[in-house]
Scaffold this motif. Structure first.
Motif, PDB file in Angstrom:
ATOM      1  N   ILE A   4     -45.312  65.688  59.516  1.00  0.00           N
ATOM      2  CA  ILE A   4     -44.835  64.950  58.341  1.00  0.00           C
ATOM      3  C   ILE A   4     -45.439  63.536  58.283  1.00  0.00           C
ATOM      4  N   VAL A   5     -45.617  62.931  59.453  1.00  0.00           N
ATOM      5  CA  VAL A   5     -46.203  61.587  59.496  1.00  0.00           C
ATOM      6  C   VAL A   5     -47.672  61.653  59.037  1.00  0.00           C
ATOM      7  N   SER A  32     -59.366  67.150  62.991  1.00  0.00           N
ATOM      8  CA  SER A  32     -59.486  68.329  62.135  1.00  0.00           C
ATOM      9  C   SER A  32     -59.141  68.005  60.684  1.00  0.00           C
ATOM     10  N   GLY A  33     -58.174  67.129  60.484  1.00  0.00           N
ATOM     11  CA  GLY A  33     -57.764  66.796  59.124  1.00  0.00           C
ATOM     12  C   GLY A  33     -56.862  67.857  58.526  1.00  0.00           C
ATOM     13  N   VAL A  34     -56.525  68.889  59.311  1.00  0.00           N
ATOM     14  CA  VAL A  34     -55.642  69.939  58.809  1.00  0.00           C
ATOM     15  C   VAL A  34     -54.275  69.777  59.465  1.00  0.00           C
ATOM     16  N   TYR A  35     -53.307  69.333  58.670  1.00  0.00           N
ATOM     17  CA  TYR A  35     -51.963  69.079  59.208  1.00  0.00           C
ATOM     18  C   TYR A  35     -50.936  69.687  58.269  1.00  0.00           C
ATOM     19  N   THR A  36     -49.925  70.325  58.840  1.00  0.00           N
ATOM     20  CA  THR A  36     -48.818  70.794  57.996  1.00  0.00           C
ATOM     21  C   THR A  36     -47.590  69.983  58.380  1.00  0.00           C
ATOM     22  N   SER A  37     -46.668  69.848  57.424  1.00  0.00           N
ATOM     23  CA  SER A  37     -45.547  68.933  57.660  1.00  0.00           C
ATOM     24  C   SER A  37     -44.675  69.363  58.832  1.00  0.00           C
ATOM     25  N   ILE A  38     -44.653  70.659  59.161  1.00  0.00           N
ATOM     26  CA  ILE A  38     -43.771  71.084  60.265  1.00  0.00           C
ATOM     27  C   ILE A  38     -44.483  71.190  61.613  1.00  0.00           C
ATOM     28  N   SER A  74     -40.120  55.151  51.975  1.00  0.00           N
ATOM     29  CA  SER A  74     -39.736  55.681  50.663  1.00  0.00           C
ATOM     30  C   SER A  74     -39.894  57.198  50.642  1.00  0.00           C
ATOM     31  N   SER A  75     -40.830  57.746  51.416  1.00  0.00           N
ATOM     32  CA  SER A  75     -40.894  59.212  51.539  1.00  0.00           C
ATOM     33  C   SER A  75     -39.621  59.747  52.185  1.00  0.00           C
ATOM     34  N   PHE A  76     -39.128  59.054  53.226  1.00  0.00           N
ATOM     35  CA  PHE A  76     -37.906  59.505  53.902  1.00  0.00           C
ATOM     36  C   PHE A  76     -36.713  59.548  52.932  1.00  0.00           C
ATOM     37  N   THR A  77     -36.644  58.576  52.017  1.00  0.00           N
ATOM     38  CA  THR A  77     -35.508  58.573  51.078  1.00  0.00           C
ATOM     39  C   THR A  77     -35.537  59.834  50.196  1.00  0.00           C
TER      40      THR A  77
END
Ligand code: HEM
Length: 178
Positions: A4-5, A32-38, A74-77
């Motif tokens: 997520i970060v 890699s630049g490939v990230y998923t939020s989980i 603000s993303s966390f909110t």
């Protein structure tokens, strides 16, 4: 470090700069630049990305981390609205990060690497917060605190008043405007 970060960081780079900047720093950073939020990824990937963004943009690393902290808050909110349900001011919120919010985060993501905080209400308009983390992201905390104050419409400032030589312990003084 949690995906997520990374996903929020990439979104910020695209919105504050552009897609070319994002592709450029992924190349320069050699990640890699490939990230998923989980997912969970090496903390060093984030450091490499921030370093690459700093050299491409000419903006110092602590300043980039601070701005990112504001964006992340603000993303966390948006992502975690339930943490905001019964709280109406920044000091109460900040005093809950250690004992409640990050505790919940750890339940959702058992492998999250979180800092430790100690807080002390010095008087009604001053809060002291001490950050402890081997990841040395005190500048990110400054931005998160600023984002928190903005969210609750609390006017004021946050200052670093002390830090250890290796930046693993940082003391913040947060003061509300009179
Ligand atoms: C709704 C509010 C919040 C949520 C959901 C949240 C969640 C998280 C998550 C998911 C991480 C990443 C952990 C990992 O990558 O393994 C993190 C890290 C971090 N959080 Fe929070 N957080 C919140 C509020 C705050 C606030 C207000 C501060 C500052 C006072 C803060 C300071 C930090 C810092 C500095 C890190 C980076 C890791 C480190 O320095 O060791 N967080 N948080």
């Amino acid at each position: 470090m949690k995906g997520i970060v990374f996903t929020e960081f990439m979104e910020m780079v695209e919105s504050k700069f552009d897609e070319d900047m994002l592709e450029g720093i992924i190349d320069d950073a050699g990640v890699s630049g490939v990230y998923t939020s989980i997912g969970t990824y090496p903390h060093t990937d984030m450091i490499q990305l921030v370093m690459a963004l700093s050299s491409k943009s000419g903006i110092e690393i602590p300043e980039l981390l601070r701005v990112f902290g504001g964006y992340l808050f603000s993303s966390f909110t948006r992502l975690y609205p339930h943490f905001f349900e019964d709280i109406d001011n920044s000091f109460d919120f900040l005093q809950q990060v250690e004992g409640f919010i990050h505790v919940q985060v750890k339940k959702i993501y058992p492998n999250a690497e979180l800092p430790r905080f100690e807080t002390k209400r010095l008087n009604p308009s001053e809060l002291q917060m001490i950050y402890y983390s081997d990841r040395r992201m005190g500048a990110l905390a400054v931005g998160l605190i600023q984002g928190c104050m903005e969210h609750f419409k609390d006017d004021g400032e946050v200052k670093i008043v002390d830090s250890s030589n290796d930046d693993t312990v940082v003391t913040f003084l947060i003061r509300l405007a009179k």
